[in-house]
Scaffold this motif. Structure first.
Motif, PDB file in Angstrom:
ATOM      1  N   UNK A  85      10.592  10.577  -4.388  1.00 21.19           N
ATOM      2  CA  UNK A  85      11.594   9.517  -4.449  1.00 21.19           C
ATOM      3  C   UNK A  85      10.981   8.239  -5.017  1.00 21.19           C
ATOM      4  N   UNK A  86      11.838   7.301  -5.363  1.00 22.11           N
ATOM      5  CA  UNK A  86      11.388   5.990  -5.841  1.00 22.11           C
ATOM      6  C   UNK A  86      11.544   4.997  -4.700  1.00 22.11           C
ATOM      7  N   UNK A  87      10.698   5.118  -3.686  1.00 21.22           N
ATOM      8  CA  UNK A  87      10.867   4.293  -2.496  1.00 21.22           C
ATOM      9  C   UNK A  87       9.525   3.831  -1.954  1.00 21.22           C
ATOM     10  N   UNK A  88       9.563   3.227  -0.776  1.00 24.65           N
ATOM     11  CA  UNK A  88       8.367   2.618  -0.204  1.00 24.65           C
ATOM     12  C   UNK A  88       7.294   3.646   0.159  1.00 24.65           C
ATOM     13  N   UNK A  89       7.583   4.704   0.918  1.00 24.66           N
ATOM     14  CA  UNK A  89       6.498   5.634   1.276  1.00 24.66           C
ATOM     15  C   UNK A  89       5.920   6.390   0.099  1.00 24.66           C
ATOM     16  N   UNK A  90       6.698   6.578  -0.951  1.00 25.02           N
ATOM     17  CA  UNK A  90       6.225   7.329  -2.109  1.00 25.02           C
ATOM     18  C   UNK A  90       5.479   6.440  -3.095  1.00 25.02           C
ATOM     19  N   UNK A  91       5.899   5.213  -3.265  1.00 23.74           N
ATOM     20  CA  UNK A  91       5.330   4.354  -4.312  1.00 23.74           C
ATOM     21  C   UNK A  91       4.322   3.323  -3.807  1.00 23.74           C
ATOM     22  N   UNK A  92       4.344   2.993  -2.523  1.00 19.72           N
ATOM     23  CA  UNK A  92       3.356   2.067  -1.965  1.00 19.72           C
ATOM     24  C   UNK A  92       2.015   2.784  -1.838  1.00 19.72           C
ATOM     25  N   UNK A  93       0.984   2.238  -2.436  1.00 18.24           N
ATOM     26  CA  UNK A  93      -0.324   2.893  -2.439  1.00 18.24           C
ATOM     27  C   UNK A  93      -1.399   1.910  -1.998  1.00 18.24           C
ATOM     28  N   UNK A  94      -2.533   2.428  -1.515  1.00 16.57           N
ATOM     29  CA  UNK A  94      -3.625   1.535  -1.118  1.00 16.57           C
ATOM     30  C   UNK A  94      -4.334   0.966  -2.338  1.00 16.57           C
ATOM     31  N   UNK A  95      -4.877  -0.207  -2.169  1.00 13.61           N
ATOM     32  CA  UNK A  95      -5.759  -0.773  -3.184  1.00 13.61           C
ATOM     33  C   UNK A  95      -6.787  -1.644  -2.486  1.00 13.61           C
ATOM     34  N   UNK A  96      -8.026  -1.184  -2.528  1.00 12.58           N
ATOM     35  CA  UNK A  96      -9.166  -1.909  -1.991  1.00 12.58           C
ATOM     36  C   UNK A  96     -10.145  -2.119  -3.130  1.00 12.58           C
ATOM     37  N   UNK A  97     -10.680  -3.321  -3.248  1.00  9.68           N
ATOM     38  CA  UNK A  97     -11.639  -3.563  -4.318  1.00  9.68           C
ATOM     39  C   UNK A  97     -12.780  -4.427  -3.818  1.00  9.68           C
ATOM     40  N   UNK A  98     -13.977  -3.874  -3.900  1.00  4.71           N
ATOM     41  CA  UNK A  98     -15.223  -4.601  -3.643  1.00  4.71           C
ATOM     42  C   UNK A  98     -15.804  -4.944  -4.999  1.00  4.71           C
ATOM     43  N   UNK A  99     -15.840  -6.218  -5.313  1.00 11.28           N
ATOM     44  CA  UNK A  99     -16.240  -6.679  -6.640  1.00 11.28           C
ATOM     45  C   UNK A  99     -17.239  -7.821  -6.476  1.00 11.28           C
ATOM     46  N   UNK A 100     -18.206  -7.938  -7.355  1.00 13.26           N
ATOM     47  CA  UNK A 100     -19.152  -9.054  -7.229  1.00 13.26           C
ATOM     48  C   UNK A 100     -18.442 -10.401  -7.166  1.00 13.26           C
ATOM     49  N   UNK A 101     -18.733 -11.158  -6.116  1.00 12.10           N
ATOM     50  CA  UNK A 101     -18.131 -12.469  -5.951  1.00 12.10           C
ATOM     51  C   UNK A 101     -16.707 -12.459  -5.462  1.00 12.10           C
ATOM     52  N   UNK A 102     -16.215 -11.307  -5.008  1.00 13.68           N
ATOM     53  CA  UNK A 102     -14.811 -11.228  -4.567  1.00 13.68           C
ATOM     54  C   UNK A 102     -14.611 -11.970  -3.245  1.00 13.68           C
ATOM     55  N   UNK A 103     -13.343 -12.239  -2.942  1.00 14.01           N
ATOM     56  CA  UNK A 103     -12.976 -12.903  -1.685  1.00 14.01           C
ATOM     57  C   UNK A 103     -12.972 -11.865  -0.572  1.00 14.01           C
ATOM     58  N   UNK A 104     -14.153 -11.411  -0.206  1.00 12.68           N
ATOM     59  CA  UNK A 104     -14.303 -10.306   0.750  1.00 12.68           C
ATOM     60  C   UNK A 104     -13.566 -10.601   2.053  1.00 12.68           C
ATOM     61  N   UNK A 105     -12.814  -9.613   2.526  1.00 10.22           N
ATOM     62  CA  UNK A 105     -12.055  -9.757   3.752  1.00 10.22           C
ATOM     63  C   UNK A 105     -10.664 -10.326   3.565  1.00 10.22           C
TER      64      UNK A 105
END
Length: 491
Positions: free
Chosen positions: A294-314
């Motif tokens: 479906x084109x909805x929240x449980x199907x289209x919402x995905x995780x995104x975590x990014x550890x990047x040099x100088x990132x705003x960790x946390x």
């Protein structure tokens, strides 16, 4: 610079500990998340697998790149056309080539291109490792490639991008038997699907529903004992939830092995790490189980975590983003100019400084199992269905995602003004997108013209007969009425 991208198929963020899940499914990713920026409202624009990755790689919506489904014309990328150069600019400026253009050695460990004949996915990689099972493999068959590559390249090369793709949470749930069930003693008493809700789900027409987990039948594959054919009671419901969560936990276990290798090589701290998915999974929402249809929240919402040099960790970002926004974002992070043909919008300053760079609204699309477009804005999800995928959905549906994240209560009748707002968002988005389409053809209508979504290319009459045999004759009658001109009805 060293970058590891972990692409975990079919991963719902709300089944991860760092997103608040009570089960201990993702301890390794949770630990990494402490050093990362977490995005809570990050969505694939087009679902499921093939369209989602086409959008990420191209930086364009499916309506523009042409990949909107799993079969027919809608599974093929749109030709660049008369403006194509010696090297197709769609490939030269795609997601993977950005890293190569930044001087990195690029590698992918994935069977995805082979599964979908999506060879454009490989554009930009120096090396591609294809285990050969076309997405049917379990993660222990992928891990050795990653560990060997790190041994041979992790410290020897200064700058690299490594993409590692695990299918384990994807249906059919396939974590190996020797992994056991870490959730065997966990209760599902507080799971939102009650006995009453399950009983209601068993009365509706729903491929991949409680009566037909295997799309149109309840046949179980003995090769996948974690994956039920149907759900009759809470024991069956628990089996399905445990099967999905075991797939997530197993992928996390394998990721822990990759992290351990990186730490042993002394490169973990310096390495940028990205954790994401192509799409989520319906686990009861809209009466669908173990599918991303479906084109909805449980199907289209995905995780995104990014550890990047100088990132705003946390930092935790609550703004709306598309996954296709990551292409211009990583281009900016790497100091490369944007490409004017991308639909994405950079959120690099969110990663580096925690600034708000989200969108006011999103349009989500699905044409593999159903033809739907939805508007996600504020607390709302407005859904518009063009082909119901044999699920008998209303033309319009409206859900308050904040109050009703599992989409149990369609409130369109109480909020016609919100429906009008959602419809306008879709209309305006459509007009803008189509103004950039050279042949002026919306691929959704071509999908419908070619016989409907690919996963409805089976015998509708056979499914109607199953509905009648399982006490749902009213659903069969309505399907025959709605789809009287459907060529699949006569197969």
């Amino acid at each position: 610079m060293k970058i590891l991208m972990l692409d975990i198929d079919t991963l719902r963020p709300d089944h991860m500990g760092c997103y608040g899940y009570q089960r201990n499914t993702t301890p390794n990713m949770d630990e990494m998340a402490k050093e990362a920026v977490r995005f809570d409202h990050y969505y694939c624009s087009d679902a499921p697998c093939l369209p989602s990755r086409a959008c990420l790689v191209s930086g364009m919506f499916g309506i523009r790149n042409g990949v909107v489904g799993h079969g027919g014309t809608g599974a093929d990328r749109r030709l660049t056309g008369s403006g194509r150069r010696f090297v197709d600019q769609a490939d030269n400026r795609n997601f993977h080539n950005i890293f190569r253009n930044a001087g990195m050695y690029t590698t992918s460990i994935s069977t995805f291109p082979d599964r979908h004949s999506a060879w454009w996915f490989n554009a930009g990689f120096h090396e591609m490792y294809n285990q050969g099972a076309k997405g049917g493999e379990s993660g222990e068959q992928i891990l050795p490639y990653a560990l060997k590559w790190l041994d041979e390249n992790g410290t020897q090369r200064k700058d690299w991008f490594l993409h590692v793709h695990f299918w384990d949470p994807h249906t059919p749930y396939r974590a190996p038997a020797e992994f056991g069930n870490p959730f065997e003693n966990d209760s599902i008493d507080d799971f939102w699907v009650t006995d009453e809700i399950l009983a209601a789900h068993k009365r509706v027409s729903s491929p991949h529903g409680a009566n037909e987990i295997n799309m149109y039948t309840d046949v179980e594959n003995p090769d996948y004992p974690r994956h039920p054919g149907r759900i009759d009671d809470r024991k069956g419901l628990k089996k399905l939830i445990d099967g999905y969560d075991c797939g997530i936990a197993y992928a996390d276990f394998l990721i822990g092995k990759i992290f351990d290798k990186m730490k042993a090589l002394g490169i973990y701290d310096e390495c940028a790490i990205i954790v994401t998915a192509d799409h989520g999974e319906n686990i009861g929402e809209l009466a669908i189980y173990a599918e991303h249809g479906t084109a909805d929240h449980p199907c289209c919402n995905i995780p995104f975590l990014i550890k990047w040099p100088g990132c705003a960790a946390g930092h935790v970002d609550h703004e709306l983003h598309y996954s296709l926004d990551f292409l211009p974002t990583v281009s900016e992070l790497l100091g490369l100019p944007p490409f004017d043909n991308w639909d994405g919008k950079s959120f690099a300053n969110t990663i580096l400084k925690g600034e708000k760079q989200g969108r006011d609204s999103l349009v989500l699309s699905q044409m593999a199992h159903i033809c739907q477009r939805s508007a996600r804005f504020g607390d709302w999800l407005y859904m518009r269905t063009y082909h119901d995928g044999f699920r008998l959905f209303d033309k319009e549906m409206l859900f308050n995602i904040k109050e009703d994240p599992h989409e149990q209560h369609d409130v369109k009748d109480a909020h016609p003004e919100i429906c009008a707002q959602g419809a306008k968002i879709i209309l305006d988005w459509h007009d803008e997108a189509m103004s950039k389409v050279e042949d002026c053809i919306d691929p959704m209508w071509r999908v419908i013209q070619e016989g409907g979504p690919f996963h409805t290319w089976w015998s509708l009459e056979s499914y109607c007969q199953r509905l009648e045999a399982t006490g749902r004759a009213d659903c069969a009658a309505e399907l025959r009425r709605r789809h009287s001109n459907d060529p699949n009805l006569k197969k």
